[in-house]
Design a protein around this motif. Structure first.
Motif, PDB file in Angstrom:
ATOM      1  N   GLU A 215     146.829 -62.545  54.743  1.00 47.73           N
ATOM      2  CA  GLU A 215     147.796 -61.873  55.688  1.00 47.73           C
ATOM      3  C   GLU A 215     147.143 -60.653  56.276  1.00 47.73           C
ATOM      4  O   GLU A 215     147.028 -60.170  57.321  1.00 47.73           O
ATOM      5  CB  GLU A 215     149.065 -61.400  54.993  1.00 47.73           C
ATOM      6  N   GLU A 216     146.269 -59.922  55.167  1.00 46.00           N
ATOM      7  CA  GLU A 216     145.562 -58.797  55.715  1.00 46.00           C
ATOM      8  C   GLU A 216     144.506 -58.991  56.617  1.00 46.00           C
ATOM      9  O   GLU A 216     143.876 -57.930  57.176  1.00 46.00           O
ATOM     10  CB  GLU A 216     144.947 -57.840  54.732  1.00 46.00           C
ATOM     11  N   ASP A 217     144.167 -60.404  56.697  1.00 48.64           N
ATOM     12  CA  ASP A 217     142.836 -60.566  57.607  1.00 48.64           C
ATOM     13  C   ASP A 217     143.130 -60.641  59.004  1.00 48.64           C
ATOM     14  O   ASP A 217     142.351 -60.618  59.954  1.00 48.64           O
ATOM     15  CB  ASP A 217     142.280 -61.949  57.200  1.00 48.64           C
ATOM     16  N   PHE A 218     144.557 -60.708  59.436  1.00 46.75           N
ATOM     17  CA  PHE A 218     145.110 -60.663  60.771  1.00 46.75           C
ATOM     18  C   PHE A 218     145.125 -59.539  61.412  1.00 46.75           C
ATOM     19  O   PHE A 218     145.854 -58.551  60.517  1.00 46.75           O
ATOM     20  CB  PHE A 218     146.422 -61.552  60.892  1.00 46.75           C
ATOM     21  N   PRO A 219     144.655 -59.115  62.738  1.00 46.12           N
ATOM     22  CA  PRO A 219     145.153 -58.002  63.218  1.00 46.12           C
ATOM     23  C   PRO A 219     146.749 -57.792  63.296  1.00 46.12           C
ATOM     24  O   PRO A 219     147.560 -58.645  63.161  1.00 46.12           O
ATOM     25  CB  PRO A 219     144.472 -58.007  64.756  1.00 46.12           C
TER      26      PRO A 219
END
Length: 322
Positions: A215-219
């Protein structure tokens, strides 16, 4: 030579491969083979050696290079030629150039990351390094330019089924080419054409799949609308296996479409659709209309039933559920 050496190591299934025999076969020195082994180790492959017996493969990095993909490939045309990049602006740019220069049917351009990836209407596409599948497939089907748009739907069916089989999740298709899971986008497909007035020269299918992002990989602006197979399924997916399955099914459904027309693809697409039967708003270049999605035509258009009961065929639009 690196790819050939890697192919031999894969085929040996952990048994030693003689560096001297490969050197003799290709007219190289034993030192040259050793240097190729060292290059593979720099690429992340873990390779062991046994004195007087040869090299053997211990571990394979999570990369989507030619050797890793071909290890799993079952298609006979698609993916037989793979142009692999560690990084590029866009695989579509490269594929267009290669198609113009005569690249054969089924040629695939794959990159670990794209720095200027694009979706429909030239929208940017976030292409994280080593987390997804960013590839373009050059196809040369015997179709007229009028039949080419249906290849978007052919590709959508192939990718949806590949995701279903490899990741064990249940994707759906939002007309025409977005693949969703739990209402969030996991895949986009971009279809671009090179053609004469009477025949298709090449159809370049750009396929972007969010595979192993967390989830943290998405802006921040994408977290509410995008997801990945890992987030949904709770496990890391082997990207090379998913690419190989996608190419296998894309080849199968392309051949089915060329041989038997769009009818069998239409049935499959509607079976995966999350659009048919829904009330939607279709935003087009010069107008916006609302109605109930009734299904797709043999031309791949979306039939929309309007308030007055009339049916309107939509060829291209952004659709929003109401």
């Amino acid at each position: 030579m690196k790819n050939e050496l890697l192919k031999r190591l894969f085929e040996a299934n952990g048994q030693p491969v003689s560096g001297q025999e490969i050197a003799d076969e290709f007219g190289l020195s034993r030192t040259a083979i050793w240097k190729y082994v060292k290059d593979l180790e720099k690429d992340g492959y873990e390779i062991g050696s046994i004195r007087k017996k040869g090299y053997y493969l211990i571990a394979v990095p999570d990369r989507v290079n030619e050797a890793n993909v071909k290890k799993h490939l079952k298609s006979t045309v698609f993916g037989q030629r793979i142009d692999y990049k560690e990084s590029c602006l866009s695989t579509q740019f490269i594929a267009h150039e290669e198609a113009q220069n005569g690249a054969p049917n089924g040629t695939v351009v794959i990159s670990e990351e794209q720095t200027a990836g694009k979706g429909r209407m030239s929208r940017p596409w976030d292409s994280a390094d080593g987390k997804g599948i960013w590839m373009s497939v050059i196809t040369r089907p015997a179709l007229t330019p009028q039949q080419a748009p249906q290849m978007t739907l052919v590709a959508a069916v192939a990718v949806t089924r590949a995701i279903e089989e490899v990741a064990g999740v249940n994707p759906s298709i939002k007309w025409p080419n977005d693949i969703l899971i739990d209402g969030k986008k996991v895949t986009g497909i971009l279809t671009e054409l090179q053609a004469d007035p009477d025949r298709v020269k090449a159809i370049i299918l750009g396929i972007g799949i969010n595979v192993n992002q967390n989830e943290e990989d998405f802006p921040e602006e994408l977290k509410s609308i995008a997801t990945s197979l890992k987030i949904v399924g709770g496990k890391t997916i082997n990207r090379a296996i998913l690419i190989a399955k996608t190419l296998e099914l894309l080849e199968h459904y392309t051949n089915l479409y060329v041989a038997h027309g769009f009818s069998p693809i239409k049935l499959l697409w509607e079976g995966y659709s999350n659009t048919v039967g829904k009330r939607i708003r279709a935003v087009m270049f010069n107008e916006t209309i609302e109605g109930i999605a009734m299904g797709i035509t043999e031309d791949g258009m979306l039939n929309l039933k309007l308030e007055d009961g009339s049916i309107r065929g939509i060829f291209s639009a952004d659709i929003h559920f109401q």
